[in-house]
Design a protein around this motif. Structure first.
Motif, short mmCIF file in Angstrom:
data_model
loop_
_atom_site.label_atom_id
_atom_site.label_comp_id
_atom_site.label_asym_id
_atom_site.label_seq_id
_atom_site.Cartn_x
_atom_site.Cartn_y
_atom_site.Cartn_z
N UNK A 25 0.77 -1.18 0.07
CA UNK A 25 0.03 0.07 -0.05
C UNK A 25 0.91 1.20 0.11
N UNK A 26 0.37 2.26 -0.79
CA UNK A 26 1.12 3.55 -0.74
C UNK A 26 0.07 4.64 -0.57
N UNK A 27 0.43 5.39 0.59
CA UNK A 27 -0.49 6.46 1.15
C UNK A 27 -0.34 7.24 0.08
N UNK A 28 -1.55 7.96 -0.07
CA UNK A 28 -1.99 8.89 -1.18
C UNK A 28 -1.23 8.62 -2.51
N UNK A 29 -0.95 7.38 -2.71
CA UNK A 29 -0.21 6.75 -3.83
C UNK A 29 1.05 7.28 -4.14
N UNK A 30 1.98 7.58 -3.01
CA UNK A 30 2.79 8.21 -3.11
C UNK A 30 4.13 7.12 -2.90
N UNK A 31 5.15 6.95 -3.59
CA UNK A 31 6.09 5.91 -3.44
C UNK A 31 6.69 6.03 -2.09
N UNK A 32 7.02 7.26 -1.85
CA UNK A 32 7.89 7.27 -0.39
C UNK A 32 6.79 7.34 0.90
N UNK A 33 5.65 6.97 0.41
CA UNK A 33 4.94 6.57 1.65
C UNK A 33 4.30 5.06 1.71
N UNK A 34 5.16 4.16 1.86
CA UNK A 34 4.95 2.73 1.55
C UNK A 34 4.43 1.96 3.11
N UNK A 35 3.39 1.05 2.99
CA UNK A 35 3.08 0.40 4.03
C UNK A 35 2.89 -1.00 3.51
N UNK A 69 -0.25 1.36 -9.54
CA UNK A 69 -0.42 2.67 -8.75
C UNK A 69 -1.53 3.63 -9.49
N UNK A 70 -1.62 3.44 -10.82
CA UNK A 70 -2.62 4.15 -11.66
C UNK A 70 -4.24 3.53 -11.65
N UNK A 71 -4.09 2.41 -10.87
CA UNK A 71 -5.64 1.92 -10.68
C UNK A 71 -5.86 1.78 -9.12
N UNK A 72 -4.91 1.52 -8.38
CA UNK A 72 -5.24 1.60 -7.03
C UNK A 72 -3.74 2.14 -6.04
N UNK A 73 -4.09 2.45 -4.79
CA UNK A 73 -3.25 2.68 -3.91
C UNK A 73 -2.65 1.42 -3.32
N UNK A 74 -3.34 0.32 -3.45
CA UNK A 74 -3.03 -1.12 -3.13
C UNK A 74 -2.34 -2.02 -4.15
N UNK A 75 -1.51 -2.71 -3.69
CA UNK A 75 -0.93 -3.61 -4.72
C UNK A 75 -1.53 -5.05 -4.62
N UNK A 76 -1.76 -5.99 -5.70
CA UNK A 76 -2.35 -7.16 -5.50
C UNK A 76 -1.54 -8.01 -4.78
N UNK A 103 2.37 -7.08 -6.36
CA UNK A 103 2.41 -6.37 -7.36
C UNK A 103 3.27 -4.98 -7.44
N UNK A 104 4.04 -4.69 -8.33
CA UNK A 104 4.80 -3.55 -8.42
C UNK A 104 4.05 -2.06 -8.60
N UNK A 105 4.58 -1.30 -8.06
CA UNK A 105 4.03 0.14 -7.82
C UNK A 105 3.86 0.46 -9.26
N UNK A 106 4.85 0.55 -10.17
CA UNK A 106 4.62 1.34 -11.54
C UNK A 106 3.49 0.47 -12.24
#
Length: 222
Positions: free
Chosen positions: A174-184, A208-215, A202-205
């Protein structure tokens, strides 16, 4: 059997084709709309075999290939939300969840209620929790849930495969506010050790355009 859990961040009818490309047997999707009320015919075709709980356009769904038999276990929730327990092909039980509302505290209570039924179960979803936030929750913490599940022989697949300690994850989900520098790391699979073939996040790139969560994808040995 290949299973994916993904918080789609809404509007799943516009995004399901992307997750469908993973060619999984079962899709556990958080924050998706009810296929029964959609006007999107293509989404309805995708959702030809599913279970869903929620309100209007916000819910939790388990979608499966047509050859798979999903049987709702109809576990009582006693007012708790965002849980679906089902049996898959009469082979194993699956609990899909979305930690929304009171987050880990609701999950803790739900698991306490159904503790005796959890053995040999696959549990997955967006827990919205991590042990780094334990101090905010008194006894009903992420660590308490993890310890409870480990006592039943159910282990976090990521932590087991990557030999990581809870709270020290290197791979975010998960990336808060879809920002790479805010990972959880807040999305999980739990099951028995011997059932884990491989786990992938799943990878950020790619997402991230679809969701703030990675599968998060599990290949499970039945």
């Amino acid at each position: 059997m290949k299973i994916v859990s993904w918080n789609c961040n809404g509007a799943f009818r516009k995004k399901y084709k992307a997750i469908q490309e993973l060619n999984c047997d079962i899709y556990v999707i958080q924050e998706c709309e009810d296929p029964a009320t959609t006007k999107d015919e293509e989404y309805k075709k995708f959702a030809s075999n599913y279970l869903w709980v929620g309100y209007k356009n916000k819910g939790l769904g388990i979608f499966a290939k047509d050859a798979i038999v999903l049987k709702d276990n109809h576990w009582q929730t006693y007012g708790l939300e965002w849980f679906i327990s089902c049996t898959v092909n009469d082979e194993f039980s699956l609990l899909g969840l979305w930690g929304c509302g009171s987050y880990i505290e609701d999950i803790y209570v739900y698991l306490q209620i159904h503790n005796e039924k959890l053995k040999n179960m696959l549990i997955c979803g967006d827990f919205n929790s991590n042990s780094c936030w334990d101090k905010k929750h008194k006894r009903r913490t992420h660590s308490s849930v993890v310890n409870e599940l480990e006592g039943l022989g159910l282990h976090s697949c990521y932590h087991l495969k990557e030999n990581k300690v809870q709270g020290e994850e290197e791979k975010p989900t998960f990336f808060l506010y879809r920002k790479k520098e805010k990972p959880y790391h807040i999305d999980y699979f739990f099951c028995e050790k011997e059932k884990i073939n491989y786990l992938e996040i799943g990878e950020f790139d790619d997402w991230i355009l679809l969701s703030d969560h990675m599968p998060i994808i599990l290949d499970m040995i039945l």
